[in-house]
Design a protein around this motif. Sequence first.
Motif, mmCIF file in Angstrom:
data_model
loop_
_atom_site.group_PDB
_atom_site.id
_atom_site.type_symbol
_atom_site.label_atom_id
_atom_site.label_comp_id
_atom_site.label_asym_id
_atom_site.label_seq_id
_atom_site.Cartn_x
_atom_site.Cartn_y
_atom_site.Cartn_z
ATOM 1 N N MET A 181 42.209 55.143 -16.936
ATOM 2 C CA MET A 181 42.685 55.315 -15.565
ATOM 3 C C MET A 181 44.066 54.679 -15.496
ATOM 4 N N GLY A 182 44.989 55.360 -14.856
ATOM 5 C CA GLY A 182 46.332 54.795 -14.873
ATOM 6 C C GLY A 182 47.243 55.310 -13.787
ATOM 7 N N TRP A 183 48.455 54.797 -13.825
ATOM 8 C CA TRP A 183 49.506 55.176 -12.885
ATOM 9 C C TRP A 183 50.756 55.565 -13.658
ATOM 10 N N TYR A 184 51.370 56.640 -13.224
ATOM 11 C CA TYR A 184 52.664 57.065 -13.726
ATOM 12 C C TYR A 184 53.606 57.179 -12.531
ATOM 13 N N ARG A 185 54.882 57.281 -12.816
ATOM 14 C CA ARG A 185 55.841 57.490 -11.735
ATOM 15 C C ARG A 185 56.971 58.381 -12.212
ATOM 16 N N GLN A 186 57.602 59.020 -11.251
ATOM 17 C CA GLN A 186 58.732 59.882 -11.558
ATOM 18 C C GLN A 186 59.782 59.724 -10.480
ATOM 19 N N ALA A 187 60.948 59.272 -10.889
ATOM 20 C CA ALA A 187 62.087 59.137 -9.985
ATOM 21 C C ALA A 187 62.926 60.418 -10.059
ATOM 22 N N PRO A 188 63.719 60.690 -9.039
ATOM 23 C CA PRO A 188 64.549 61.914 -9.045
ATOM 24 C C PRO A 188 65.447 61.972 -10.280
ATOM 25 N N GLY A 189 65.412 63.090 -10.968
ATOM 26 C CA GLY A 189 66.261 63.280 -12.130
ATOM 27 C C GLY A 189 65.783 62.600 -13.391
ATOM 28 N N LYS A 190 64.610 61.978 -13.334
ATOM 29 C CA LYS A 190 64.094 61.271 -14.502
ATOM 30 C C LYS A 190 62.748 61.841 -14.918
ATOM 31 N N GLU A 191 62.358 61.541 -16.142
ATOM 32 C CA GLU A 191 61.061 61.975 -16.629
ATOM 33 C C GLU A 191 59.954 61.083 -16.074
ATOM 34 N N ARG A 192 58.767 61.647 -16.044
ATOM 35 C CA ARG A 192 57.614 60.863 -15.622
ATOM 36 C C ARG A 192 57.345 59.786 -16.675
ATOM 37 N N GLU A 193 57.060 58.574 -16.206
ATOM 38 C CA GLU A 193 56.846 57.476 -17.136
ATOM 39 C C GLU A 193 55.585 56.703 -16.794
ATOM 40 N N LEU A 194 55.031 56.080 -17.800
ATOM 41 C CA LEU A 194 53.850 55.257 -17.600
ATOM 42 C C LEU A 194 54.222 53.988 -16.838
ATOM 43 N N VAL A 195 53.405 53.685 -15.836
ATOM 44 C CA VAL A 195 53.532 52.399 -15.142
ATOM 45 C C VAL A 195 52.493 51.435 -15.711
ATOM 46 N N ALA A 196 51.236 51.858 -15.679
ATOM 47 C CA ALA A 196 50.167 51.017 -16.199
ATOM 48 C C ALA A 196 48.933 51.873 -16.435
ATOM 49 N N ALA A 197 48.117 51.454 -17.393
ATOM 50 C CA ALA A 197 46.873 52.159 -17.668
ATOM 51 C C ALA A 197 45.830 51.163 -18.127
ATOM 52 N N ILE A 198 44.586 51.471 -17.795
ATOM 53 C CA ILE A 198 43.474 50.617 -18.191
ATOM 54 C C ILE A 198 42.371 51.496 -18.751
ATOM 55 N N SER A 199 41.823 51.096 -19.887
ATOM 56 C CA SER A 199 40.766 51.887 -20.507
ATOM 57 C C SER A 199 39.399 51.408 -20.035
ATOM 58 N N SER A 200 38.391 52.190 -20.331
ATOM 59 C CA SER A 200 37.025 51.826 -19.949
ATOM 60 C C SER A 200 36.543 50.587 -20.704
ATOM 61 N N THR A 201 37.208 50.245 -21.780
ATOM 62 C CA THR A 201 36.848 49.041 -22.536
ATOM 63 C C THR A 201 37.670 47.823 -22.109
ATOM 64 N N GLY A 202 38.558 48.039 -21.146
ATOM 65 C CA GLY A 202 39.337 46.923 -20.623
ATOM 66 C C GLY A 202 40.713 46.743 -21.215
ATOM 67 N N TYR A 203 41.090 47.616 -22.134
ATOM 68 C CA TYR A 203 42.439 47.521 -22.701
ATOM 69 C C TYR A 203 43.454 47.948 -21.648
ATOM 70 N N ILE A 204 44.522 47.187 -21.519
ATOM 71 C CA ILE A 204 45.538 47.441 -20.503
ATOM 72 C C ILE A 204 46.908 47.579 -21.155
ATOM 73 N N LYS A 205 47.662 48.545 -20.661
ATOM 74 C CA LYS A 205 49.029 48.724 -21.131
ATOM 75 C C LYS A 205 49.940 48.885 -19.921
ATOM 76 N N TYR A 206 51.083 48.221 -19.976
ATOM 77 C CA TYR A 206 52.082 48.331 -18.922
ATOM 78 C C TYR A 206 53.365 48.927 -19.471
ATOM 79 N N GLY A 207 54.042 49.693 -18.612
ATOM 80 C CA GLY A 207 55.356 50.163 -18.972
ATOM 81 C C GLY A 207 56.330 48.994 -19.033
ATOM 82 N N ASP A 208 57.330 49.105 -19.871
ATOM 83 C CA ASP A 208 58.263 47.995 -20.065
ATOM 84 C C ASP A 208 58.969 47.598 -18.766
#
Length: 115
Positions: free
Chosen positions: A34-61
Motif C-alpha cells: 500500500m502506498g502513495w505516489y505524487r505527480q507535480a505539473p510537468g513531472k513524472e509520477r514519483e513514489l512518496v512512500a510505500a508499506i508492505s504487508s510484512t511491514g517493510y517501508i520505503k520512502y522517496g528521497d
Amino acid sequence: QVQLVESGGGLVQFGGSLRLSCAVSGIIGSMNIMGWYRQAPGKERELVAAISSTGYIKYGDSVKGRSTISTDNALNTVYLQMDSPKPEDTAVYYCNIKTRTWEYWGQGTQVTVSS
C-alpha cells in the motif's frame, strides 16, 4: 467494486503538517503493498512512500525524514503524515495498492503548499 477513496488534500501552510488517508474496499486477495505516489505539473509520477504487508517501508528521497506512512490494523486504510511540507511538495497525491496480480490507483487528491 474496488474503491480507493483519498481524503485530506487541499491547501496546506508551508511548515505546517499534512495527513492523507486512503480508504480501500472491494479488493479480493491480499494487498501486498500500500502506498502513495505524487505527480507535480510537468513531472513524472514519483513514489512518496510505500508499506508492505510484512511491514517493510520505503520512502522517496524527497520526503525521507519528514514523512510517515502507516495503516490501520485491518489494512483497510493507509495514511501519509508529512511534517513541514514545502512548496515543492505541491502535487496530486495518488493512493496505490499492489496485489499479487493487479495494481489499483485512487483518483488523486490535490495538495497545494503555500509559501
